[in-house]
Every structure is written in C-alpha cells, then in structure tokens.
Design a protein around this motif. Structure first.
Motif, PDB file in Angstrom:
ATOM      1  N   LEU A  73      58.107  53.112  21.033  1.00  0.00           N
ATOM      2  CA  LEU A  73      57.368  51.868  21.227  1.00  0.00           C
ATOM      3  C   LEU A  73      57.196  51.076  19.933  1.00  0.00           C
ATOM      4  CD1 LEU A  73      54.521  53.050  23.654  1.00  0.00           C
ATOM      5  CD2 LEU A  73      56.506  51.643  24.217  1.00  0.00           C
ATOM      6  N   ARG A  74      57.582  51.656  18.794  1.00  0.00           N
ATOM      7  CA  ARG A  74      57.432  50.965  17.516  1.00  0.00           C
ATOM      8  C   ARG A  74      58.726  51.077  16.721  1.00  0.00           C
ATOM      9  NH1 ARG A  74      51.911  50.282  16.194  1.00  0.00           N
ATOM     10  NH2 ARG A  74      52.657  48.825  14.620  1.00  0.00           N
ATOM     11  N   GLY A  75      59.130  49.978  16.096  1.00  0.00           N
ATOM     12  CA  GLY A  75      60.299  49.982  15.241  1.00  0.00           C
ATOM     13  C   GLY A  75      61.584  49.669  15.980  1.00  0.00           C
ATOM     14  N   ASP A  76      62.632  49.394  15.201  1.00  0.00           N
ATOM     15  CA  ASP A  76      63.920  48.994  15.767  1.00  0.00           C
ATOM     16  C   ASP A  76      64.692  50.172  16.355  1.00  0.00           C
ATOM     17  OD1 ASP A  76      63.421  46.395  15.037  1.00  0.00           O
ATOM     18  OD2 ASP A  76      64.559  46.496  13.164  1.00  0.00           O
ATOM     19  N   ILE A  77      64.477  51.354  15.813  1.00  0.00           N
ATOM     20  CA  ILE A  77      65.228  52.516  16.282  1.00  0.00           C
ATOM     21  C   ILE A  77      64.255  53.644  16.617  1.00  0.00           C
ATOM     22  CG2 ILE A  77      67.282  51.945  14.930  1.00  0.00           C
ATOM     23  CD1 ILE A  77      66.401  54.067  12.893  1.00  0.00           C
ATOM     24  N   VAL A  78      64.729  54.599  17.392  1.00  0.00           N
ATOM     25  CA  VAL A  78      63.927  55.777  17.712  1.00  0.00           C
ATOM     26  C   VAL A  78      63.809  56.641  16.457  1.00  0.00           C
ATOM     27  CG1 VAL A  78      63.744  57.856  19.118  1.00  0.00           C
ATOM     28  CG2 VAL A  78      64.680  55.748  20.114  1.00  0.00           C
ATOM     29  N   THR A  79      62.591  56.942  16.052  1.00  0.00           N
ATOM     30  CA  THR A  79      62.334  57.782  14.883  1.00  0.00           C
ATOM     31  C   THR A  79      61.822  59.127  15.360  1.00  0.00           C
ATOM     32  OG1 THR A  79      61.771  55.835  13.552  1.00  0.00           O
ATOM     33  CG2 THR A  79      61.058  57.996  12.731  1.00  0.00           C
ATOM     34  N   ARG A  80      62.587  60.163  15.060  1.00  0.00           N
ATOM     35  CA  ARG A  80      62.224  61.492  15.522  1.00  0.00           C
ATOM     36  C   ARG A  80      61.084  62.065  14.679  1.00  0.00           C
ATOM     37  NH1 ARG A  80      66.838  63.053  18.559  1.00  0.00           N
ATOM     38  NH2 ARG A  80      66.156  65.213  18.678  1.00  0.00           N
ATOM     39  N   GLN A  81      60.372  62.997  15.264  1.00  0.00           N
ATOM     40  CA  GLN A  81      59.387  63.748  14.509  1.00  0.00           C
ATOM     41  C   GLN A  81      59.426  65.203  14.963  1.00  0.00           C
ATOM     42  OE1 GLN A  81      55.179  63.238  15.094  1.00  0.00           O
ATOM     43  NE2 GLN A  81      55.414  62.243  17.056  1.00  0.00           N
ATOM     44  N   PRO A  82      58.866  66.110  14.156  1.00  0.00           N
ATOM     45  CA  PRO A  82      57.935  65.945  13.041  1.00  0.00           C
ATOM     46  C   PRO A  82      58.566  65.227  11.834  1.00  0.00           C
ATOM     47  CG  PRO A  82      57.946  68.222  13.824  1.00  0.00           C
ATOM     48  CD  PRO A  82      59.114  67.543  14.446  1.00  0.00           C
ATOM     49  N   HIS A  83      57.699  64.506  11.082  1.00  0.00           N
ATOM     50  CA  HIS A  83      58.106  63.895   9.821  1.00  0.00           C
ATOM     51  C   HIS A  83      57.954  64.956   8.732  1.00  0.00           C
ATOM     52  CE1 HIS A  83      57.975  59.987  11.816  1.00  0.00           C
ATOM     53  NE2 HIS A  83      56.784  60.313  12.283  1.00  0.00           N
ATOM     54  N   VAL A  84      59.043  65.241   8.024  1.00  0.00           N
ATOM     55  CA  VAL A  84      59.048  66.285   6.997  1.00  0.00           C
ATOM     56  C   VAL A  84      59.489  65.665   5.679  1.00  0.00           C
ATOM     57  CG1 VAL A  84      59.929  68.545   6.318  1.00  0.00           C
ATOM     58  CG2 VAL A  84      59.647  67.998   8.757  1.00  0.00           C
ATOM     59  N   SER A  85      58.698  65.878   4.629  1.00  0.00           N
ATOM     60  CA  SER A  85      59.016  65.309   3.325  1.00  0.00           C
ATOM     61  C   SER A  85      59.781  66.307   2.461  1.00  0.00           C
ATOM     62  CB  SER A  85      57.726  64.901   2.601  1.00  0.00           C
ATOM     63  OG  SER A  85      57.052  66.059   2.123  1.00  0.00           O
ATOM     64  N   SER A  86      60.314  65.809   1.382  1.00  0.00           N
ATOM     65  CA  SER A  86      61.057  66.666   0.453  1.00  0.00           C
ATOM     66  C   SER A  86      60.149  67.673  -0.238  1.00  0.00           C
ATOM     67  CB  SER A  86      61.767  65.806  -0.592  1.00  0.00           C
ATOM     68  OG  SER A  86      60.824  65.021  -1.322  1.00  0.00           O
ATOM     69  N   THR A  87      58.850  67.408  -0.263  1.00  0.00           N
ATOM     70  CA  THR A  87      57.893  68.328  -0.892  1.00  0.00           C
ATOM     71  C   THR A  87      57.351  69.360   0.095  1.00  0.00           C
ATOM     72  OG1 THR A  87      56.078  66.770  -0.461  1.00  0.00           O
ATOM     73  CG2 THR A  87      57.199  66.607  -2.595  1.00  0.00           C
ATOM     74  N   GLY A  88      57.813  69.300   1.346  1.00  0.00           N
ATOM     75  CA  GLY A  88      57.385  70.296   2.322  1.00  0.00           C
ATOM     76  C   GLY A  88      56.218  69.897   3.181  1.00  0.00           C
ATOM     77  N   ASN A  89      55.689  68.685   2.995  1.00  0.00           N
ATOM     78  CA  ASN A  89      54.603  68.211   3.854  1.00  0.00           C
ATOM     79  C   ASN A  89      55.155  67.876   5.242  1.00  0.00           C
ATOM     80  OD1 ASN A  89      52.934  68.399   1.609  1.00  0.00           O
ATOM     81  ND2 ASN A  89      53.256  66.249   1.047  1.00  0.00           N
ATOM     82  N   VAL A  90      54.336  68.093   6.263  1.00  0.00           N
ATOM     83  CA  VAL A  90      54.788  67.884   7.638  1.00  0.00           C
ATOM     84  C   VAL A  90      53.718  67.087   8.393  1.00  0.00           C
ATOM     85  CG1 VAL A  90      55.635  68.967   9.750  1.00  0.00           C
ATOM     86  CG2 VAL A  90      55.947  70.128   7.547  1.00  0.00           C
ATOM     87  N   LEU A  91      54.154  66.052   9.149  1.00  0.00           N
ATOM     88  CA  LEU A  91      53.233  65.234   9.932  1.00  0.00           C
ATOM     89  C   LEU A  91      53.679  65.168  11.387  1.00  0.00           C
ATOM     90  CD1 LEU A  91      50.868  63.140  10.189  1.00  0.00           C
ATOM     91  CD2 LEU A  91      52.572  61.367   9.658  1.00  0.00           C
ATOM     92  N   LEU A  92      52.765  65.488  12.277  1.00  0.00           N
ATOM     93  CA  LEU A  92      52.908  65.190  13.701  1.00  0.00           C
ATOM     94  C   LEU A  92      51.954  64.045  14.017  1.00  0.00           C
ATOM     95  CD1 LEU A  92      52.910  68.772  15.279  1.00  0.00           C
ATOM     96  CD2 LEU A  92      54.827  67.157  15.302  1.00  0.00           C
ATOM     97  N   ILE A 307      56.818  45.153  21.423  1.00  0.00           N
ATOM     98  CA  ILE A 307      57.199  46.333  22.197  1.00  0.00           C
ATOM     99  C   ILE A 307      58.709  46.290  22.390  1.00  0.00           C
ATOM    100  CG2 ILE A 307      56.921  47.580  24.380  1.00  0.00           C
ATOM    101  CD1 ILE A 307      54.190  46.195  24.652  1.00  0.00           C
ATOM    102  N   PRO A 308      59.440  47.342  22.019  1.00  0.00           N
ATOM    103  CA  PRO A 308      60.907  47.309  22.164  1.00  0.00           C
ATOM    104  C   PRO A 308      61.322  47.033  23.601  1.00  0.00           C
ATOM    105  CG  PRO A 308      60.230  49.194  20.853  1.00  0.00           C
ATOM    106  CD  PRO A 308      58.975  48.598  21.422  1.00  0.00           C
ATOM    107  N   ARG A 309      62.328  46.222  23.761  1.00  0.00           N
ATOM    108  CA  ARG A 309      62.833  45.918  25.094  1.00  0.00           C
ATOM    109  C   ARG A 309      63.927  46.914  25.457  1.00  0.00           C
ATOM    110  NH1 ARG A 309      62.072  41.664  27.962  1.00  0.00           N
ATOM    111  NH2 ARG A 309      61.396  40.386  26.199  1.00  0.00           N
ATOM    112  N   THR A 310      63.745  47.595  26.593  1.00  0.00           N
ATOM    113  CA  THR A 310      64.729  48.576  27.032  1.00  0.00           C
ATOM    114  C   THR A 310      65.459  48.150  28.297  1.00  0.00           C
ATOM    115  OG1 THR A 310      63.001  49.754  28.269  1.00  0.00           O
ATOM    116  CG2 THR A 310      63.449  50.496  26.014  1.00  0.00           C
ATOM    117  N   GLY A 311      64.968  47.102  28.972  1.00  0.00           N
ATOM    118  CA  GLY A 311      65.591  46.659  30.206  1.00  0.00           C
ATOM    119  C   GLY A 311      66.105  45.240  30.090  1.00  0.00           C
ATOM    120  N   LEU A 312      66.158  44.553  31.227  1.00  0.00           N
ATOM    121  CA  LEU A 312      66.624  43.177  31.265  1.00  0.00           C
ATOM    122  C   LEU A 312      65.567  42.243  30.690  1.00  0.00           C
ATOM    123  CD1 LEU A 312      68.195  43.184  34.852  1.00  0.00           C
ATOM    124  CD2 LEU A 312      69.375  43.475  32.649  1.00  0.00           C
TER     125      LEU A 312
END
Length: 637
Positions: A73-92, A307-312
């Motif tokens: 529902l947010r952003g131009d592309i689907v962003t997968r999660q969990p978000h994991v950083s290079s330092t090992g932090n994790v966000l759900l 809101i991203p448009r997914t239909g017509l």
C-alpha cells in the motif's frame, strides 16, 4: 498493512519439534494479512544468522525467528520484510506513517523507518541508555497506526509495541511468568487462534499503554520493561524511558451559561430529532466547525492519497464501511474531495438474514394482511374470478418479488445517505455494495470468525466481528441503471471506518446517562474514560477481522491530530446533551454534515452495527445471551 510474527525459543525449554506446528499455523494466518510478499529471518544468539522457516533446523539454544507478510500500500514497488540492516538490526513493521517522519509517496515507510533507526544506531554508543531514549523519541514522533518488533543487535534488546491508541493488533504469548519476568517460548503475532485448540498458545493483546523492551544480553531471567505513554502536561513527561502522548487529556472546563448555544429550557420545545431542529451556531461553534473540517479533511487526505493502483483506472482503491450513518457519510464526502474524479468509491453496506427478525416481520405482515382482507369483505369476493386473458397476462409478467430478508436498518439509512451523496457529488461513481449474507452462510463462517477475534470470545465481540468480516470481504451486489442487482466484488484494499467519532463526540447512550446523572462533569469523565480504553475495546479485534481478507482499515477520526483537536475543545462544542437524541449527541459533527451539504443525514442517531446489520441474536438459542457472555462454542462449531 502487514502480518508480523516473532518468536524467541529456548531449545532446552521447548523442543523445536513441539513448537513447529504452532509456528507454521501462525505463519499461515499472518500471510492472509499480507498477500503481496512474505519473507523470514532467523537469528541464533551467539552464532551467525541462518534464514530458515523450519524451527526444527535451529541449532543454537536461544533462537529468534522473524516473519513478515506484506500488503503493498506504500511506495512504487513491493518492499519485502523483515527489514535487516548490515549491522544485524531487524525490524518487523505493521503500520502506516502519515506524519511525524517524512515519507515520500514513492517510498516504503517501513524502509524509511529502518533507515532512521540505523542513523540512531550509528550516532549512539551501542547498548547505552542514549540509544534507548533516542529510539523512544523517534517512535513517539510517528503519526499513524502501527505495531512493530525491533531487534537491536549491539545491545541484544528487543523492542515491541503498538501505537498509543492501539490501532493495530499485536498479541503475545509469554509462557509462565512472575510479574514482569517472561518464560520461553515468547511469541508476538498480529493474529492468532484460540487457546481452545492448544495448551502451548495462550495469547493476550499487548497493552497499548507503552512500548516494551526485553534484554537478551545474559542468561538471567528475561524481564520485560514498559516505557509508558504519558500526557504532555503530567509530571512524568519527558522522564527517561517514557514517551510523550501526542494529545492531551479531554478539556475539563465546564461551560458557562453565557457560552452555551441556547438556554437549557429551549430543549422543551421539541423531543424528537428533525432536520429543521438545528442548535444555534455561536462564534465558538463556527470556529470549531471550520477547524473540524480542516483537521478531519487532512486526516482523510493522508489516508486515501497515493494508494498504489492494482486494477483498472475506474476501479475503486478506497472502500468505506458504510451504514449510512453520520460518521461514514462525512468520511465519504471528504474522500470525494481527494480522489480523482473518474475513480469509483465503494460503499460497503452489510445486511444479514436474521431468522428471528424475518419471522417477526412475517408475522406482522400476515396480521396486517388478515386485517386488510377482513376490511375488504364482499369487495374482494366480487372480484375473486379472473379471465383466461388476465391469467395469461399475469404469467407473462411474473414480477420478481424483492428479497426483503436483507432490508435491515442500515440498508435503509444507507440508501438514504447514498441519495444525498449523489446530490452533492453527482460526477462521482458511488458503488453501493449490498453485502447480503444468508443465515446459512453466516453460521457456516461463525467458527472461523470466532477464531479470528481470539483471544476475545464474547457474544458482543462475535456479533460485531461477523458484520465487519463479511463487509470487508466485499462480495455482494450493485444495482445497474435498470435497478437490477448484479454481482460485484470490491477490489478496494483500504477501508475507511468511522470508529472513534462516538467515543470522542458523545455518541453513545452511556454519555446521555452520565450527563443526566452528573451533568457536564459526568459527561467529561465518560469521554475521557472512552478515550483511555479505546485500544482495549475495539481496535485490535477489528484489525484482526478486516485484515483477514488482505484489507487495511484506516480510522480518520483516530488520527492523533484529530484526537488532539477534539481533546482541546470545550465539551459543549462537541456534544450538547441538553438536546434530544439525533440533535445533541455529536452536535459538532452534525454541524459539519450540514456544512458538507447533508440535511437529512445530519439528524441520524447512533445505531450499533450488530443491530443495524442484524447480527445480534440471530438464533432462538441466543435470545437469552448477554453481550459480555462467553460464546457457546457448541453453537459455533
């Protein structure tokens, strides 16, 4: 909107083989909330992380597993999660950032939040109290609904919680515990299932009274620390380890006679609501109306734009849980201002076949017909025959009798309000979706709906949840130009709800009772009580129910900016219960409705959804049920 799932498992306490079925069931349930993408991440304390969905393959004693399902529902592309950083932090992250942190409409807000968290981690001394407070300060800035889990790798701390109003669901299983000490396994999940099925899972709603933290840095007992939400004007505001509420307490000022819109005795001039009965608008009220339209309009705008448009092009991206009442009608009018003109808006109106109500109505109609025949007498008998030609014409016409089983109160007010919407916005394509639920279908889904509201299990929770579950599913009918019903399934992923209006603007009968018993003081006390307990009464349940279809509920009346505005207002500018039902409760919103062009609907009064849609007491066995009683599972199965 997302489904998030997190666990801490100690293999020495709970064998992974025993835990695996519970994890996989919770994973499947959370995937319904986020059909766009799913992913997982595994952290074994003291060892390098190893992504896997199978708990039986975890080798370390203490293991954390993160699972996220995403509804795009947010952003131009689907962003997968969990978000994991290079330092090992994790966000759900299960939430929406509408204000407080800048999020461009091309960006994903979970990703933006993770970037902000990384800035904090880089600037602070790892593991210090500075990091904790900076983290809490960042979370307190967010305007929008959320539930989250965040693992800070350097301090080996887990943070989790819900926003200050509890607009997103988060459940926990803490195993055996003493005071603030938890046992393992420890589980956090957006949705669950009832303890009726397993001894391992005993879920409760995480209170929305603060953000919680849990240190995993040692082998000592795991202690949960609460970082409470506190009012800005309280003595504990800005203390280390706390979060400042974005709104204050309800204005406790008692209105003076000179400030009131009309003398108290004027209420004796009428005793019923009528569109022509309009309390006088003082200068203060005029300012309140202008301010309410501005702040509520901004809240709606933020919740329907981008809101991203997914239909017509003409497909609805926004739906409204639409009873035809005052709250949802104002939301519809404001949404109309911020969506492209050629785009449809779905108005989801649900009606149930309630055998008890149908039976009672049939008895009334039979009695009326009997009286009519008795009065007609000989007139009927003189025209009792028919010619062959008459018979042929009747057979040719064969008019289809309308199905009156679903003519519930909310259907009637829904169509009345639709007419007013079309009058003020004739160019908008309003899809009035009749969601008609036969008794057999309602009973067939009863057990599943009861599972979705777990850990809640009262008769009232179930009856409300049934209405929202079927309405948000969006399968129903719309009328064509000839007035015929044709099948229709709503594709809208964002559903606006009017929840929060009655609590803040005095829409319930208990507000009238308190005003009658204790005057303005009693009314103010009840309004504060409603605001304090809103997270425990409604929101977690509704989030679990609506998101089961991959839909997201948004609550414009519960934007913290709207709550702040209404909390500051003098009580009589919000609700004036010197006036009768349909006039005094939610008086500010009634003035707003008239300003938006709604005359008839401005006199609608509150009708609980379980009565408006007729989900309450659908069977004879439920006639003696009380709302707070536990559901009889024998009936539900």
């Amino acid at each position: 909107m997302c489904g998030i799932l997190f666990s801490i498992l100690d293999r020495n306490v709970e064998p992974a083989e025993k835990f695996a079925p519970t994890w996989f069931t919770l994973q499947e349930l959370n995937s319904r909330r986020g059909p766009s993408a799913q992913d997982s991440h595994h952290v074994a304390l003291g060892q390098p992380s190893n992504d896997t969905l199978d708990p039986t393959s975890w080798s370390n004693d203490i293991n954390m597993n993160f699972y996220g399902a995403v509804l795009h529902l947010r952003g131009d592309i689907v962003t997968r999660q969990p978000h994991v950083s290079s330092t090992g932090n994790v966000l759900l992250w299960n939430g929406e950032i509408f204000d407080g942190i800048a999020v461009d409409h091309h960006e994903n807000d979970g990703r933006v939040l993770m970037d902000q968290l990384e800035v904090i981690s880089t600037q602070d001394h790892y593991g210090s109290q500075d990091h904790r407070q900076n983290f809490l300060n960042l979370m307190a800035k967010i305007e929008g609904p959320y539930a989250f889990v965040y693992f800070h790798a350097s301090s080996q701390s887990v943070y989790f919680g819900r926003d200050c109003l509890g607009r997103r669901s988060l459940l926990w299983h803490k195993s055996e515990q003493e005071e603030s000490t938890i046992g393992l396994p420890f589980i956090l999940t957006s949705t669950g299932y009832s303890a009726f099925h397993t001894e391992l899972l005993r879920l409760e709603e995480v209170p929305a009274d603060g953000i919680y933290s849990l240190s995993l840095a040692s082998n000592s007992p795991k202690v949960v620390t609460k970082h409470p939400w506190v009012p800005a004007q309280s003595s504990s505001a800005n203390e280390p380890g706390s979060l400042t509420l974005p709104f204050g307490r309800v204005n406790s000022a008692i209105p003076r006679d000179s400030e009131l819109s009309a003398p108290f005795a004027d209420r004796l001039k009428f005793d019923l609501a009528h569109p022509d009965v309009v309390p006088p608008i003082t200068g203060d009220m005029k300012e309140a109306i202008t301010g309410m339209i501005e702040v509520l309009g901004d809240s709606v705008r933020r919740r329907v734009q981008d809101i991203p448009r997914t239909g017509l092009l003409h497909d609805a991206r926004v739906g409204i849980l639409f009873s035809g009442g005052l709250d949802c009608l104002c939301l519809a009018a404001l949404a109309d201002k911020f969506l492209p003109e050629g785009e449809a808006i779905d108005l989801l109106n649900v009606g149930f076949e309630n055998p008890r109500s149908v039976k009672a109505k049939a008895a009334e109609e039979a009695l009326a017909l009997k009286r009519l025949k008795k009065n007609q007498g000989a007139t009927e008998s003189s025209f009792s025959g028919s010619t062959d030609g008459d018979k042929a014409n009747n057979e040719t016409a064969k008019p289809t009798k309308p199905d009156t089983r679903f003519n519930v109160p909310d259907r009637t007010t829904g169509y009345e309000s639709l007419a007013e919407l079309r009058k003020i916005s004739p160019r908008r394509h309003w899809n009035f979706v009749e969601v008609n639920i036969p008794f057999e279908e309602a009973m067939a889904q009863r057990s599943e709906i009861l599972e979705r509201i777990a850990p809640l299990e009262t008769v009232m929770d179930l009856s409300i949840a049934m209405a929202f579950w079927f309405a948000s599913r969006g399968i129903g009918y719309i009328k064509n130009e000839e007035g015929e019903l044709i099948p229709y399934t709503s594709q809208a992923k964002v559903l606006l709800s009017g929840l929060g209006a009655d609590e803040q603007l005095g829409g319930y009968s208990r507000h009238k009772d308190q005003f009658t018993a204790a005057g303005w003081e009693g009314l103010i006390h009840e309004l504060q009580l409603d605001l304090d307990r809103i997270s425990t009464r409604n929101l977690g349940r509704d989030d679990r129910i609506i998101s089961d279809h991959g839909k997201e509920a948004r609550y414009p009346f519960l934007s913290t900016n709207v709550v702040q505005f209404l909390s500051k207002l003098r009580v009589d500018l919000k609700v004036d219960l010197r006036y009768p039902r349909g006039v005094g409760e939610k008086v500010l919103l009634r003035h707003v409705a008239r300003e938006l062009g709604f005359d008839r609907a401005s006199s609608h009064w509150k009708r609980a959804v379980q009565f408006g849609a007729r989900t309450a007491k659908m069977t004879d066995s439920g006639r003696s049920e009380i709302g707070q009683q536990i559901v009889n599972r024998a009936v539900a199965e």
